[in-house]
Design a protein around this motif. Sequence first.
Motif, mmCIF file in Angstrom:
data_model
loop_
_atom_site.group_PDB
_atom_site.id
_atom_site.type_symbol
_atom_site.label_atom_id
_atom_site.label_comp_id
_atom_site.label_asym_id
_atom_site.label_seq_id
_atom_site.Cartn_x
_atom_site.Cartn_y
_atom_site.Cartn_z
ATOM 1 N N GLY A 99 -4.156 5.177 3.269
ATOM 2 C CA GLY A 99 -2.951 4.373 3.067
ATOM 3 C C GLY A 99 -1.849 5.063 2.268
ATOM 4 N N LYS A 100 -1.842 6.395 2.278
ATOM 5 C CA LYS A 100 -0.834 7.154 1.510
ATOM 6 C C LYS A 100 0.572 6.791 1.973
ATOM 7 C CE LYS A 100 -2.669 11.087 2.723
ATOM 8 N NZ LYS A 100 -3.839 10.600 3.457
ATOM 9 N N ASP A 101 0.819 6.911 3.280
ATOM 10 C CA ASP A 101 2.174 6.636 3.783
ATOM 11 C C ASP A 101 2.542 5.171 3.574
ATOM 12 O OD1 ASP A 101 1.587 8.949 6.486
ATOM 13 O OD2 ASP A 101 2.722 9.269 4.645
ATOM 14 N N SER A 102 1.601 4.278 3.777
ATOM 15 C CA SER A 102 1.868 2.843 3.577
ATOM 16 C C SER A 102 2.226 2.561 2.126
ATOM 17 C CB SER A 102 0.636 2.016 3.974
ATOM 18 O OG SER A 102 0.277 2.268 5.323
ATOM 19 N N LEU A 103 1.495 3.176 1.218
ATOM 20 C CA LEU A 103 1.757 2.976 -0.214
ATOM 21 C C LEU A 103 3.121 3.553 -0.580
ATOM 22 C CD1 LEU A 103 0.541 1.998 -2.947
ATOM 23 C CD2 LEU A 103 -0.380 4.306 -3.220
ATOM 24 N N MET A 104 3.417 4.742 -0.091
ATOM 25 C CA MET A 104 4.717 5.367 -0.390
ATOM 26 C C MET A 104 5.865 4.511 0.126
ATOM 27 S SD MET A 104 3.771 9.353 0.418
ATOM 28 C CE MET A 104 5.461 9.910 0.409
ATOM 29 N N SER A 105 5.722 3.988 1.327
ATOM 30 C CA SER A 105 6.780 3.129 1.893
ATOM 31 C C SER A 105 6.965 1.881 1.036
ATOM 32 C CB SER A 105 6.415 2.718 3.318
ATOM 33 O OG SER A 105 6.289 3.852 4.137
ATOM 34 N N GLY A 106 5.849 1.268 0.653
ATOM 35 C CA GLY A 106 5.938 0.044 -0.152
ATOM 36 C C GLY A 106 6.557 0.297 -1.514
ATOM 37 N N LEU A 107 6.228 1.441 -2.111
ATOM 38 C CA LEU A 107 6.798 1.775 -3.425
ATOM 39 C C LEU A 107 8.304 2.022 -3.330
ATOM 40 C CD1 LEU A 107 4.000 4.154 -4.752
ATOM 41 C CD2 LEU A 107 4.695 1.958 -5.797
ATOM 42 N N ALA A 108 8.705 2.717 -2.283
ATOM 43 C CA ALA A 108 10.132 3.055 -2.130
ATOM 44 C C ALA A 108 10.963 1.803 -1.840
ATOM 45 C CB ALA A 108 10.301 4.086 -1.018
ATOM 46 N N VAL A 109 10.373 0.861 -1.105
ATOM 47 C CA VAL A 109 11.095 -0.402 -0.834
ATOM 48 C C VAL A 109 11.261 -1.179 -2.137
ATOM 49 C CG1 VAL A 109 10.811 -2.687 0.233
ATOM 50 C CG2 VAL A 109 10.428 -0.595 1.591
ATOM 51 N N ALA A 110 10.223 -1.167 -2.974
ATOM 52 C CA ALA A 110 10.265 -1.967 -4.213
ATOM 53 C C ALA A 110 11.197 -1.358 -5.256
ATOM 54 C CB ALA A 110 8.853 -2.070 -4.783
#
Length: 195
Positions: free
Chosen positions: A29-40
Motif C-alpha cells: 500500500g505504498k502508493d495508496s498511502l502516499m496518495s492519501g497523505l498528499a491529499v490530506a
Amino acid sequence: MIAPADTGCAGPGAARGPVIAVVGPSGVGKDSLMSGLAVADPRLRSMRRVITRAPEAGGEDYQPVSEAEFAALVAADVFALHWQAHGLHYGIPRDIEKLRLGASGVLVNLSRAVLLQAQEVFDDFRVISVTASAEVLAARLSARGREDAAEVQRRLARASLALPEGLQQVYEVDNSGALSAAIVQAQAIIQAERA
Ligand SMILES: Nc1ncnc2c1ncn2[C@@H]1O[C@H](COP(=O)(O)OP(=O)(O)OP(=O)(O)O)[C@@H](O)[C@H]1O
Ligand SMILES: O=P(O)(O)OC[C@H]1O[C@H](OP(=O)(O)O)[C@H](O)[C@@H]1O
C-alpha cells in the motif's frame, strides 16, 4: 527530457522539507498511502519516478521511459538515485531537491535495497516502513490485477526483504487494516518529526 518537478511558488530562500521514503513489499500500500497523505496535506509532495514500466500499466503517476532512454539518463547523471527491481529500472531525478523547497516533506517510493545509499545522498532522510501480513499482500496484488500470476508470485517472494542495518530514522506503519488508519498513523509520525 525529464518533466521538471512542480515546486509551486517556493522561492530560493524557502526551507527544504525532508525526503520521506515510503517502503515495503509489493502490494503493501505504498502508493495508496502516499496518495492519501498528499491529499490530506498539500505541502507534502510526492516525487514522480522515472520507470521503464509500460505507460499503460496504471497506478502511480510515473514517467515511463524505454531502457535505452533510461540508460541515457543515467549516463547524463540525471538521477540522484536509481536501481533495478521486478525486471524494471527506477530513477529519482535530482530535481527532488527543488521539490523539497517549501515542502513539509517529499514522499518517495524507494526500494528497501537503496535506503543506505539514499541516507547518504539526502541530508534529511526518513523512512516509513509499511507492513501487512503475507495473506493480505497476496489478496491485494491479486485484486489489483496489474501483474500476471507469475509476477505476483515473484513479488510475494520478495516480501520478506529486510530493511538494512544503520538507518537513522525508521518508522513502521501497519497497513493491514483500513487505509485511513494507516494514513492517520503516518500523519502522526510526519507531524511529530516536524515539531
Ligand atoms: N489498507 C488497504 N486496504 C485495502 N486495500 C488496500 C489498502 N492499501 C492498499 N490497498 C490496495 O492494495 C493494492 C496495492 O496497493 P498499492 O498499489 O498502493 O501498493 P504498493 O505497495 O504501492 O504496491 P507496488 O509496490 O506493487 O506498487 C491496490 O489495489 C490498493 O488499492
Ligand atoms: O522489494 P523492494 O526492493 O523494497 O521494492 C521493489 C520495488 O517495488 C517498489 O516499486 P513499485 O511499487 O513496484 O513500483 C520499490 O520502489 C522498488 O522499486
